[in-house]
Motif scaffolding. Structure first.
Motif, PDB file in Angstrom:
ATOM      1  N   LEU A  65       0.836  -1.197   0.000  1.00 35.67           N
ATOM      2  CA  LEU A  65       0.000   0.000   0.000  1.00 35.67           C
ATOM      3  C   LEU A  65       0.871   1.248   0.000  1.00 35.67           C
ATOM      4  O   LEU A  65       0.679   2.168  -0.795  1.00 35.67           O
ATOM      5  N   SER A 102       3.738   0.994  -3.178  1.00 38.21           N
ATOM      6  CA  SER A 102       3.275   0.937  -4.568  1.00 38.21           C
ATOM      7  C   SER A 102       2.014   1.755  -4.832  1.00 38.21           C
ATOM      8  O   SER A 102       1.901   2.392  -5.865  1.00 38.21           O
ATOM      9  N   TYR A 103       1.066   1.701  -3.902  1.00 39.33           N
ATOM     10  CA  TYR A 103      -0.200   2.387  -4.184  1.00 39.33           C
ATOM     11  C   TYR A 103      -0.118   3.894  -3.983  1.00 39.33           C
ATOM     12  O   TYR A 103      -0.597   4.657  -4.811  1.00 39.33           O
ATOM     13  N   MET A 137       1.130   6.039  -6.734  1.00 36.72           N
ATOM     14  CA  MET A 137       0.301   6.128  -7.937  1.00 36.72           C
ATOM     15  C   MET A 137      -0.404   7.476  -8.043  1.00 36.72           C
ATOM     16  O   MET A 137      -0.752   7.917  -9.130  1.00 36.72           O
ATOM     17  N   SER A 138      -0.616   8.109  -6.870  1.00 34.84           N
ATOM     18  CA  SER A 138      -1.266   9.412  -6.913  1.00 34.84           C
ATOM     19  C   SER A 138      -0.464  10.397  -7.769  1.00 34.84           C
ATOM     20  O   SER A 138      -1.008  11.314  -8.356  1.00 34.84           O
ATOM     21  N   SER A 143       0.604   1.898 -18.266  1.00 36.92           N
ATOM     22  CA  SER A 143      -0.196   1.282 -17.215  1.00 36.92           C
ATOM     23  C   SER A 143      -1.633   1.070 -17.666  1.00 36.92           C
ATOM     24  O   SER A 143      -2.197  -0.001 -17.501  1.00 36.92           O
ATOM     25  N   PHE A 148      -5.328  -7.269  -5.147  1.00 36.68           N
ATOM     26  CA  PHE A 148      -4.687  -6.080  -4.585  1.00 36.68           C
ATOM     27  C   PHE A 148      -3.184  -6.101  -4.905  1.00 36.68           C
ATOM     28  O   PHE A 148      -2.594  -5.099  -5.297  1.00 36.68           O
ATOM     29  N   PHE A 189      -2.531  -6.174  -8.954  1.00 36.14           N
ATOM     30  CA  PHE A 189      -2.776  -4.890  -9.589  1.00 36.14           C
ATOM     31  C   PHE A 189      -1.496  -4.066  -9.758  1.00 36.14           C
ATOM     32  O   PHE A 189      -1.328  -3.333 -10.724  1.00 36.14           O
ATOM     33  N   THR A 190      -0.574  -4.230  -8.815  1.00 31.94           N
ATOM     34  CA  THR A 190       0.656  -3.416  -8.885  1.00 31.94           C
ATOM     35  C   THR A 190       1.551  -3.798 -10.063  1.00 31.94           C
ATOM     36  O   THR A 190       2.426  -3.025 -10.438  1.00 31.94           O
ATOM     37  N   ASN A 202       1.563   1.240 -12.054  1.00 28.67           N
ATOM     38  CA  ASN A 202       2.491   1.768 -11.055  1.00 28.67           C
ATOM     39  C   ASN A 202       2.661   3.257 -11.229  1.00 28.67           C
ATOM     40  O   ASN A 202       2.290   3.813 -12.263  1.00 28.67           O
ATOM     41  N   THR A 234       7.137   7.963  -7.859  1.00 34.06           N
ATOM     42  CA  THR A 234       7.652   7.093  -6.823  1.00 34.06           C
ATOM     43  C   THR A 234       8.828   7.762  -6.121  1.00 34.06           C
ATOM     44  O   THR A 234       8.917   7.790  -4.895  1.00 34.06           O
TER      45      THR A 234
END
Lengths: 321, 308, 501
Positions: free
Chosen positions: A28, A31-32, A35-36, A282, B128, B131-132, B136, B142
């Motif tokens: 979370l 990686s998540y 993404m924002s 993506s 969940f 999905f990554t 990404n 990042t």
């Protein structure tokens, strides 16, 4: 029947929740949350305003990917290369894994198993140097051989169509050993007794491979393929860049999204445009996978049913992959 | 004990008479494996030989299996300041060991959870993670996120955390966990064992081949990672070995790319032999250690299989 | 669109007037300028980013430098290095992470104007003069104009001029062998020299071409007195001597077809490898594997030190020499700097104090370098420390020549200085900074098309030159070259107009 809610499940399986929690949190956060930042794809990035403060500029960042019709070409190339690489590297890995498990000479087995993993350690830069010394026109290995036998030299760097083969071969060379490790583990994971029993029952080596070895590899193979398909729009940048370099004449046959983006932005780095490329990859990946998602669950169910029955049908299915 | 198991495995098929087609199979089998091994070995030998060849010789004659003009100059340069290399070895070994252990723990626990058919959210959880691989944030966001919010700049965690958990490993591990009969778990439950005990005393001992495989992959991944070090590390004492290798190998190209535009005079670029020598230094340990690890690796697989 | 152009124009005009105003003031205040205006009571650590690989011996150099800095400015300097292998990815990210650091090396090829326009740097409008007065006094108006983007000063430009010249770096010993006594500085002489090498030195390539792309078109345009609109857009050229210069793509220039045909001839004669674009070996000339490199004078001086026996010579192939932008090497202050005043004071010291400059640039005398009686330096151990990273600090006064560089190095450069006249010919345009904000997409696509179609043409890798040119033209059209040309022309015209005022 009463439908159980999240809290009932949580109460029932506290331990399981706790076990999954570290990975969940890690993914979370690592990686998540980042993404924002993909929102940058739609913004004109300003350093002093930051990710969220920068102004939007619509779809402008995507323009360069599609101007002059390159977007389609590089997307096609990326997908084709990934498919080709997926098939060859997995196929070779399976074959090698089967062969190696069938080998019984102890030291031969050990040594070969170590040796096929070596290419994994050789970086693409070094591979690039080797590729040049094999294929270059003046002093390349192949042309030297051709010349010794009185043939006419071949200018590989002007033959775009030769390069998909070359790239694919090097990719397989580099990954076969690595991938075969998984398959070897899967094959050796088969109960030794079954194999023995089969052998004593007079099963030939081919029957054993067909009905015992291959089925044991299948779940792993399916997983591997699914994972690779998830990366179908991401090219191994280093590989393409080091093997092909700046050879404009080969671009139509060798350009993938990542190399195109790198070349376009190397002289004028643009954070918004880089983000746009990531976003495009993506989203397209997602679209392709969502489309395949149904097949996947089907596939699994079918697979499980079939595994329970005899292996004959499985073989027929195998050949379809 | 492991030895006995192995002997049994290996000697068993030999007792059976080979048919003509089986013989042909073995010939092809050995032949192809040998060929593949040679194809994999030759570039590595070229690399070794190139690293001890004088630079000028390479420039004119290219690579050869036997060094044309022997020279240890490249190694001399690398080991001129041995503490740099040794420190880098230390960093690499540390992140590989720590990352592999933590990664194995995380992967196994999670794989166990998502393979439990009685766990309601297993599909949701799998997706969940899966999905990554599709979506990404990309390098830029990042990077910004890791530095601004997680403060990973120049932090060793930046070398360990990103590679610790991977969907690829998770799904492979799940196929291994799936091989453990569910009845075993159920009966243990009836005996009153908790989930943690089931995992650590019943499941994990049956997962040796899976642990060996994923452990190897995690270790290779950490050992070969230069990318995170490139982005996040800025103190030289925290550089892993592969990153040093990477920068030596890539700098020539990057430099020649900008030389045209910048009024820069570039003096000592690393030579080809230096690049190759560095590759040998960075790869060597793994190549030497791997056969020993492999022994346990194969043993692990065999034990796991006999019981499973 | 129109509004934005107006704004840029206005800003440019403002910047210029601002500079001329201040410029006058500085010359009077320059002499008495002291770093004393900075409060040095608190000890601080300054962080600087530079692009280069960290030398093995940097620790001892740092230690030595910090001792000096502690004494003079009550500060220490921590240098962070971004290696050659990673600068392309890492440098643009540096300013986006919000990381606190004080200063960084920047340059045209690192996207200075683009970064400045997007708010990556702290503006130095008054600070430079206040905290780095000695440095400021040495800056030329042109240099400051180049460092000014959208009306604000964003960088401290280098104090060492570099030049737009491109030329032939070739082996004097081989030229003598071939009986060429005249300096090789025309295409015909290059041909004569190369023909001799092809015929008599089969072990060598005549011209060093490799994967970073051919230099031939640049030599050709420079020798015809044409100049590129921007170092990142070397497919658009104009004639600085014309009254109304028109921006033209390379392939549409007069004589371009003949140039491409000639390159094909050269390729067919075997002047360079048929696989040059895949060859990553950039050092063929230094290693004796190639006979000639087209490059700048600093590269030549490097060769002469490396291979003194081969008598490397330099033939200028640029019709109208001018200064390269002084932002070619510059120092910028980060938006996140907590001590910008001290950072500028430090930069002032480095660029104007010989002792500090030596410690910063050359290291420690006797350990990393030594000086001969003419004040020329020799690097003692290339693998320990070489002067690879600190170009931005170089100044005319403090810079030392490397021992072993022929005297011509100075005489050639002096010759150029004499011919360069402010505001005439190419020099007139050194203050021009292209703003690519409106054409980023097209520039990216054109850059790519140039590599795909332009480079093979320039190296003669084609069967039918004219057909390939047409293909190149179509690809550039599709990439949006027309819009790029239009925008460049507009900005160039505006610049000329602003000069007239």
């Amino acid at each position: 029947m009463k439908k159980e809610g999240f809290f009932d499940e949580f109460k029932k399986n506290k331990a399981l929740f706790a076990m999954a929690a570290p990975a969940f949190i890690l993914v979370l956060v690592m990686s998540y949350f980042p993404m924002s930042g993909l929102i940058l794809a739609f913004k004109e990035y300003r350093y002093n305003l930051g990710v969220f403060g920068s102004p939007f500029n619509g779809l402008q960042n995507f323009g360069y990917l599609f101007s002059s019709g390159t977007g389609w070409l590089i997307t096609r190339n990326t997908i084709l290369y990934n498919l080709l690489n997926l098939i060859t590297s997995q196929l070779f890995a399976v074959i090698i894994a089967i062969f190696i498990t069938e080998i019984h000479a102890k030291y031969f087995k050990k040594v070969t198993q170590t040796v096929i993993l070596l290419p994994y350690f050789i970086s693409w830069v070094v591979v690039g140097v080797f590729v040049f010394s094999i294929f270059n026109y003046e002093t390349g290995l192949i042309n030297s051989v051709i010349q010794t036998f009185g043939g006419e030299k071949v200018n590989f760097y002007m033959m775009p169509m030769a390069w998909p083969v070359i790239i694919c071969a090097f990719n397989a060379w580099k990954w076969t050993g690595y991938n075969s490790v998984i398959y070897i583990a899967a094959v050796t994971g088969v109960d030794g007794e079954i194999n023995e029993a089969a052998a004593i029952d007079g099963a030939t080596i081919f029957q054993r491979i067909r009905y015992i070895t291959l089925p044991s590899i299948r779940p792993t193979l399916v997983t591997m393929i699914l994972l690779q398909v998830g990366r179908i729009l991401r090219g191994d940048f280093e590989m393409f860049y080091q093997i092909v370099g700046n050879n404009g004449q080969l671009f139509n046959a060798t350009d993938v999204i990542d190399t195109y983006v790198f070349r376009s932005l190397i002289t004028n780095p643009d954070i918004g445009m880089t983000a746009a490329a990531t976003f495009y990859q993506s989203v397209l990946c997602f679209a392709i996978i969502i489309d395949r998602q149904h097949d996947r669950e089907e596939d699994r169910r079918r697979l499980r049913a079939v595994l329970k029955k005899e292996g004959k049908k499985l073989w027929q299915r195998m050949t379809k992959i | 004990m492991a030895k006995n198991d192995k002997d049994m495995m290996e000697s068993a098929p030999r007792k059976i008479k080979l048919s003509a087609s089986s013989k042909a199979f073995y010939v092809i089998c050995y032949g192809i494996v040998l060929l593949v091994a040679v194809v994999c070995l030759i570039p590595f030998l070229l690399l070794l030989s190139g690293s001890v060849t004088a630079e000028q010789w390479i420039s004119f004659h290219g690579f050869s299996l036997i060094p044309g003009e022997f020279s240890l100059e490249a190694y001399g340069i690398i080991f001129k300041t041995p503490e740099r290399i040794l420190r880098a070895y230390g960093v690499s070994i540390f992140i590989t060991a720590a990352g592999t252990l933590l990664g194995l723990l995380l992967t196994t626990m999670t794989a166990y959870v998502i393979s439990r058919k009685d766990f309601k959210y297993r599909n949701w959880l799998s997706f969940f993670f899966y999905f990554t691989t599709l979506f990404n944030g990309g390098m830029v966001s990042t990077y910004i996120f890791y530095i601004q919010y997680l403060h990973l700049k120049d932090n060793m965690l930046a070398l360990i955390l990103p590679g610790m958990f991977n969907v690829f490993y998770l799904l492979i591990m799940r196929t291994f966990v799936n091989n453990v009969p569910f009845s075993l778990i159920e009966s243990a439950k009836l005996d009153g064992a908790g989930e943690w005990r089931i995992l650590f005393t019943i499941v994990i001992p049956l997962l040796k081949s899976g642990l060996a495989t994923i452990g190897l992959f995690l270790a290779l991944g950490y050992w070969n990672d230069w990318y995170n070090a490139m982005l996040y590390m800025s103190t030289e004492t925290k550089y892993p070995l592969q990153y040093m290798l990477y920068s030596i190998q890539q700098q020539t190209q990057a430099l020649s790319r900008i030389a045209a535009q910048a009024g820069i005079q570039v003096q000592n670029l690393p030579s080809n032999s230096l690049k190759l020598a560095m590759a040998v230094v960075a790869t060597g340990p793994i190549v030497i250690v791997y056969p020993f690890v492999q022994k346990y690796f194969i043993a692990g697989i065999t034990i796991g299989s006999v019981k499973g | 669109m129109k509004k934005r152009l107006l704004a840029t124009l206005l800003a440019a005009a403002m910047g210029l007037s601002l500079l001329t105003g201040c410029g006058g003031g500085s010359s009077s205040g320059g002499g008495s300028g002291e770093a004393g205006t900075v409060d040095t009571s608190k000890e601080v650590e300054l962080v600087m980013y530079v692009i280069s690989d960290r030398p093995a011996g940097q620790d001892i150099v740092d230690e030595n430098l910090n001792k000096l800095l502690k004494e003079k400015l009550n500060c220490t300097l921590k240098i962070n290095w971004i290696g050659w292998a990673e600068y392309a990815q890492k440098y643009p990210l540096l300013f986006s992470s919000g990381e606190a650091f004080d200063m960084a090396y920047c340059a045209g090829w690192l996207g200075f104007s683009n970064l400045a326009r997007r708010g990556a740097f702290m503006e130095l409008d008054t600070m430079l003069q206040q905290y780095a007065p000695d440095n400021y006094a040495l800056q030329s108006e042109t240099a400051l104009a180049q460092a000014t983007v959208d009306g604000h000063l964003y960088a401290v430009p280098t104090l060492l001029p570099t030049y737009t010249t491109y030329g032939a770096i070739y082996r004097g010993d081989i030229a003598a062998e071939a009986g060429i006594t005249d300096t090789i500085d025309t295409f015909e002489e290059v041909e004569q020299y190369c023909d001799y090498i092809v015929a008599n030195h089969p072990e060598m390539e005549a011209i060093n071409e490799y994967s970073s792309g051919p230099e031939t078109s640049l030599v050709w345009t420079r020798s015809n007195g044409l100049y590129d609109i921007d170092a990142n857009l070397r497919f658009l050229f104009y004639d600085p001597s014309a009254e109304h210069p028109t921006v033209t793509p390379l392939y549409d220039l007069e004589g371009a077809t003949d140039f491409y045909k000639r390159m094909k001839e050269w390729c067919d004669k075997g002047y360079w490898s048929k696989s040059a674009l895949a060859d990553t070996d950039s050092q063929k000339t230094q290693n004796g594997k190639a006979g000639l490199t087209f490059h700048n004078i600093d590269t030549w001086s490097g060769y002469t030190v490396q291979q003194p026996d081969w008598d490397f010579k330099y033939g200028t192939m640029t019709k109208d020499v001018a200064h390269l932008p002084f932002t070619q090497d510059c120092m910028v202050i980060s938006n996140t700097s907590k001590n910008p005043e001290r950072a500028l004071a430090l930069w002032n010291l480095i660029t104007t104090d010989q002792e500090v400059y030596d410690a910063f640039y050359y290291g420690i005398e006797g350990t990393t370098y030594e000086l001969n009686d003419q004040g020329q330096f020799t690097i003692l151990d290339m693998d320990l420390y070489s002067t690879n990273a600190m170009w931005a600090a170089r100044t005319m006064e403090l810079n030392r020549n490397q021992a072993g560089v022929p005297e011509e190095y100075d005489t050639i450069r002096e010759g150029w200085e004499q011919t360069i006249k402010d505001g005439v010919g190419t020099e007139k345009f050194t203050g021009f900074v292209l703003d690519t904000t409106n054409i980023t997409t097209e520039v990216a696509a054109c850059t790519n098309a140039k590599q795909q179609y332009g480079w093979p043409l320039e190296l003669g890798y084609t069967d039918d030159v004219e057909a390939s040119i047409e293909e190149y033209r179509q690809a550039m059209k599709a990439a949006g070259i027309d819009k790029v040309v239009e925008e460049c022309q507009k900005q160039l015209d505006a610049y000329i107009e602003s000069l007239g005022q």
